[in-house]
Write a protein that holds these residues in place. Structure first.
Motif, PDB file in Angstrom:
ATOM      1  N   ASP A 111       0.385  22.033  11.813  1.00  0.00           N
ATOM      2  CA  ASP A 111       0.770  20.774  11.156  1.00  0.00           C
ATOM      3  C   ASP A 111       1.359  21.066   9.776  1.00  0.00           C
ATOM      4  O   ASP A 111       0.962  22.022   9.098  1.00  0.00           O
ATOM      5  N   LYS A 112       2.320  20.219   9.346  1.00  0.00           N
ATOM      6  CA  LYS A 112       2.992  20.435   8.052  1.00  0.00           C
ATOM      7  C   LYS A 112       2.013  20.423   6.878  1.00  0.00           C
ATOM      8  O   LYS A 112       2.255  21.039   5.846  1.00  0.00           O
ATOM      9  N   LYS A 113       0.933  19.687   7.018  1.00  0.00           N
ATOM     10  CA  LYS A 113      -0.036  19.588   5.916  1.00  0.00           C
ATOM     11  C   LYS A 113      -0.952  20.813   5.841  1.00  0.00           C
ATOM     12  O   LYS A 113      -1.670  20.981   4.852  1.00  0.00           O
ATOM     13  N   ALA A 114      -0.937  21.623   6.902  1.00  0.00           N
ATOM     14  CA  ALA A 114      -1.808  22.805   6.907  1.00  0.00           C
ATOM     15  C   ALA A 114      -1.394  23.779   5.802  1.00  0.00           C
ATOM     16  O   ALA A 114      -0.214  23.890   5.459  1.00  0.00           O
ATOM     17  N   PHE A 115      -2.370  24.479   5.253  1.00  0.00           N
ATOM     18  CA  PHE A 115      -2.103  25.471   4.204  1.00  0.00           C
ATOM     19  C   PHE A 115      -2.669  26.805   4.657  1.00  0.00           C
ATOM     20  O   PHE A 115      -3.871  26.947   4.869  1.00  0.00           O
ATOM     21  N   LYS A 116      -1.770  27.762   4.855  1.00  0.00           N
ATOM     22  CA  LYS A 116      -2.147  29.085   5.367  1.00  0.00           C
ATOM     23  C   LYS A 116      -2.926  28.953   6.677  1.00  0.00           C
ATOM     24  O   LYS A 116      -3.913  29.670   6.915  1.00  0.00           O
ATOM     25  N   ILE A 170       0.834  -1.207   0.000  1.00  0.00           N
ATOM     26  CA  ILE A 170       0.000   0.000   0.000  1.00  0.00           C
ATOM     27  C   ILE A 170       0.866   1.254   0.000  1.00  0.00           C
ATOM     28  O   ILE A 170       0.686   2.161  -0.818  1.00  0.00           O
ATOM     29  N   LYS A 171       1.836   1.298   0.912  1.00  0.00           N
ATOM     30  CA  LYS A 171       2.675   2.494   0.997  1.00  0.00           C
ATOM     31  C   LYS A 171       3.535   2.639  -0.257  1.00  0.00           C
ATOM     32  O   LYS A 171       3.709   3.753  -0.776  1.00  0.00           O
ATOM     33  N   LYS A 172       4.073   1.533  -0.743  1.00  0.00           N
ATOM     34  CA  LYS A 172       4.885   1.541  -1.968  1.00  0.00           C
ATOM     35  C   LYS A 172       4.104   2.137  -3.137  1.00  0.00           C
ATOM     36  O   LYS A 172       4.608   3.003  -3.862  1.00  0.00           O
ATOM     37  N   ALA A 173       2.868   1.691  -3.311  1.00  0.00           N
ATOM     38  CA  ALA A 173       2.050   2.154  -4.437  1.00  0.00           C
ATOM     39  C   ALA A 173       1.779   3.651  -4.354  1.00  0.00           C
ATOM     40  O   ALA A 173       1.809   4.361  -5.369  1.00  0.00           O
ATOM     41  N   ILE A 174       1.533   4.146  -3.138  1.00  0.00           N
ATOM     42  CA  ILE A 174       1.249   5.574  -2.958  1.00  0.00           C
ATOM     43  C   ILE A 174       2.503   6.417  -3.175  1.00  0.00           C
ATOM     44  O   ILE A 174       2.478   7.444  -3.863  1.00  0.00           O
ATOM     45  N   VAL A 175       3.634   5.973  -2.602  1.00  0.00           N
ATOM     46  CA  VAL A 175       4.889   6.717  -2.735  1.00  0.00           C
ATOM     47  C   VAL A 175       5.340   6.786  -4.186  1.00  0.00           C
ATOM     48  O   VAL A 175       5.847   7.811  -4.645  1.00  0.00           O
ATOM     49  N   GLU A 176       5.151   5.698  -4.925  1.00  0.00           N
ATOM     50  CA  GLU A 176       5.550   5.676  -6.337  1.00  0.00           C
ATOM     51  C   GLU A 176       4.806   6.733  -7.149  1.00  0.00           C
ATOM     52  O   GLU A 176       5.345   7.299  -8.098  1.00  0.00           O
ATOM     53  N   LYS A 177       3.562   7.016  -6.778  1.00  0.00           N
ATOM     54  CA  LYS A 177       2.751   7.995  -7.510  1.00  0.00           C
ATOM     55  C   LYS A 177       2.940   9.420  -6.994  1.00  0.00           C
ATOM     56  O   LYS A 177       2.689  10.382  -7.731  1.00  0.00           O
ATOM     57  N   ASP A 178       3.365   9.546  -5.731  1.00  0.00           N
ATOM     58  CA  ASP A 178       3.448  10.884  -5.131  1.00  0.00           C
ATOM     59  C   ASP A 178       4.560  10.903  -4.080  1.00  0.00           C
ATOM     60  O   ASP A 178       4.299  10.952  -2.878  1.00  0.00           O
ATOM     61  N   GLU A 179       5.803  10.892  -4.544  1.00  0.00           N
ATOM     62  CA  GLU A 179       6.946  10.803  -3.634  1.00  0.00           C
ATOM     63  C   GLU A 179       7.011  11.978  -2.670  1.00  0.00           C
ATOM     64  O   GLU A 179       7.277  11.819  -1.479  1.00  0.00           O
ATOM     65  N   LYS A 180       6.759  13.186  -3.170  1.00  0.00           N
ATOM     66  CA  LYS A 180       6.962  14.404  -2.374  1.00  0.00           C
ATOM     67  C   LYS A 180       5.694  14.916  -1.687  1.00  0.00           C
ATOM     68  O   LYS A 180       5.649  16.053  -1.241  1.00  0.00           O
ATOM     69  N   GLU A 181       4.672  14.074  -1.620  1.00  0.00           N
ATOM     70  CA  GLU A 181       3.444  14.397  -0.892  1.00  0.00           C
ATOM     71  C   GLU A 181       2.762  15.654  -1.423  1.00  0.00           C
ATOM     72  O   GLU A 181       2.409  16.565  -0.657  1.00  0.00           O
ATOM     73  N   SER A 182       2.543  15.699  -2.735  1.00  0.00           N
ATOM     74  CA  SER A 182       1.819  16.836  -3.308  1.00  0.00           C
ATOM     75  C   SER A 182       0.329  16.737  -3.005  1.00  0.00           C
ATOM     76  O   SER A 182      -0.338  17.742  -2.777  1.00  0.00           O
ATOM     77  N   LEU A 183      -0.204  15.503  -2.975  1.00  0.00           N
ATOM     78  CA  LEU A 183      -1.614  15.333  -2.629  1.00  0.00           C
ATOM     79  C   LEU A 183      -1.922  13.887  -2.190  1.00  0.00           C
ATOM     80  O   LEU A 183      -2.300  13.657  -1.055  1.00  0.00           O
TER      81      LEU A 183
END
Length: 371
Positions: free
Chosen positions: A330-335, A229-242
């Motif tokens: 939190d790091k995920k917070a935006f403004k 599960i984690k492998k599949a997600i990281v492969e599509k979005d390594e830098k946590e854009s969404l």
């Protein structure tokens, strides 16, 4: 007159790596390290893991004529800070570590995060391998390249995306793992089931006794499923854009709870409570059915979160405002707007923001023990 010159640096980097899962992986590790042919291998671990496994691994490496050494730091999340990183870097210099050396990150999540971060910045970056020794590290922090340390303001505020050269998940390390640490890792695996794999969630429901008995087949299955599960997600979005944000279900609240406790609470316990609170938020918003919320609640509690845990003592009506303030940082917070990962059903989540602080506070109080 103004002169402008463009520095052209367009290039692609292949950061792919293997995750090796099995029992008694010492031979695999020795063969790989010899083949990688680094100038030196430095095991970076905490003092507790060093006594349990670190000195033994060093002896095995030296016996096989692999140039190696070891550096350790005081165990605990409270020591996951820049001061520890600085001291480790000084020690690496004293031991003759150079740009062709490789760090061996040995231990749980804290050791892996610190060792990986050190590798990412030492002499502008050297290679490292991950050897996680806890269930939590095996299914979470050792995979995906997130490395870093904490500040007083929150977890992992200083960090990098730095992928390891290889990850070795040796099931043998779990044989001596305390039950509390098993519970700690199990929270992350349940999270994986909730965000992406209903079948994994159901398997844990039906096989929890086997998992707590450390049945090798059961443990191997849930580890492999989680890694996939984690492998599949990281492969599509390594830098946590969404997309990768989905891995943070339970973490927005969990990290705030950990910070509130001055990091005395285990990460898995914080995430477990966070999953209950964020499931309740989803339920109050009409996103999650009562039956699914109850199943999540029941499994999380069966897997080790009980009302007597210190995690419940860290949160109270009196410090709700501080808890929510920490979430806003939190790091995920935006403004300053909190981003939550909320379950829609078992195996499916959605990212939501712009939630009212009062809704968050009400959901926290709903989950806390009465009286």
């Amino acid at each position: 007159m103004i002169n402008v010159f463009k520095v052209k640096l367009k290039y692609k980097i292949d950061s792919s790596y293997d995750i090796v899962i099995g029992e008694n992986l010492d031979k695999n590790i020795i063969n790989d390290l010899k083949r990688f042919n680094h100038s030196k291998y430095i095991i970076v671990t905490d003092d507790v893991t060093r006594k349990l496994f670190g000195d033994k691994l060093l002896a095995v490496l030296k016996k096989n004529k692999i140039n190696s050494d070891i550096v350790s730091f005081t165990a605990g999340e409270k020591n996951k800070n820049i001061a520890t990183v600085t001291e480790i870097c000084r020690e690496l210099l004293r031991k003759g570590t150079d740009r062709k050396s490789c760090i061996v990150a040995l231990g749980g999540g804290v050791a892996g995060d610190i060792a990986g971060f050190v590798a990412s910045i030492f002499m502008r970056g050297i290679e490292f391998v991950q050897i996680p020794t806890t269930l939590l590290a095996m299914v979470d922090s050792s995979i995906g390249g997130k490395v870093g340390v904490d500040l007083d303001a929150g977890k992992n505020i200083l960090g990098m995306f730095a992928q390891p050269k290889r990850v070795y998940i040796d099931i043998d390390y779990l044989k001596t793992l305390p039950i509390e640490e098993l519970e700690n890792g199990l929270a992350e695996i349940i999270k994986h089931g909730i965000i992406a794999d209903k079948k994994l969630f159901i398997y844990i429901e039906k096989n929890l006794d086997k998992i707590f008995r450390k049945d090798v087949i059961a443990l191997t299955k849930i580890i492999i499923d989680s890694v996939k599960i984690k492998k599949a997600i990281v492969e599509k979005d390594e830098k946590e854009s969404l997309l990768r944000m989905k891995l943070n279900f339970g973490h927005t609240t969990g990290h705030a709870v950990e910070a509130l406790s001055n990091y005395r609470i285990k990460h898995g316990k914080g995430v477990a409570l966070g999953m209950l609170i964020e499931s309740r938020i989803a339920n109050k918003l009409g996103l999650l059915k009562n039956v699914d919320m109850l199943r999540i609640n029941l499994l999380v509690r069966r897997a080790g979160l009980n009302i007597h845990d210190d995690v419940f003592k860290a949160v109270s009506k009196a410090n709700l405002n501080k808890l929510v303030l920490l979430m806003h940082h939190d790091k995920k917070a935006f403004k300053g707007d909190i981003r939550f990962i909320l379950p829609l059903a078992l195996g499916k989540v959605v990212i939501r923001s712009s939630l009212k602080d009062n809704l968050i506070k009400e959901s926290v109080l709903d989950v806390l023990p009465r009286g």
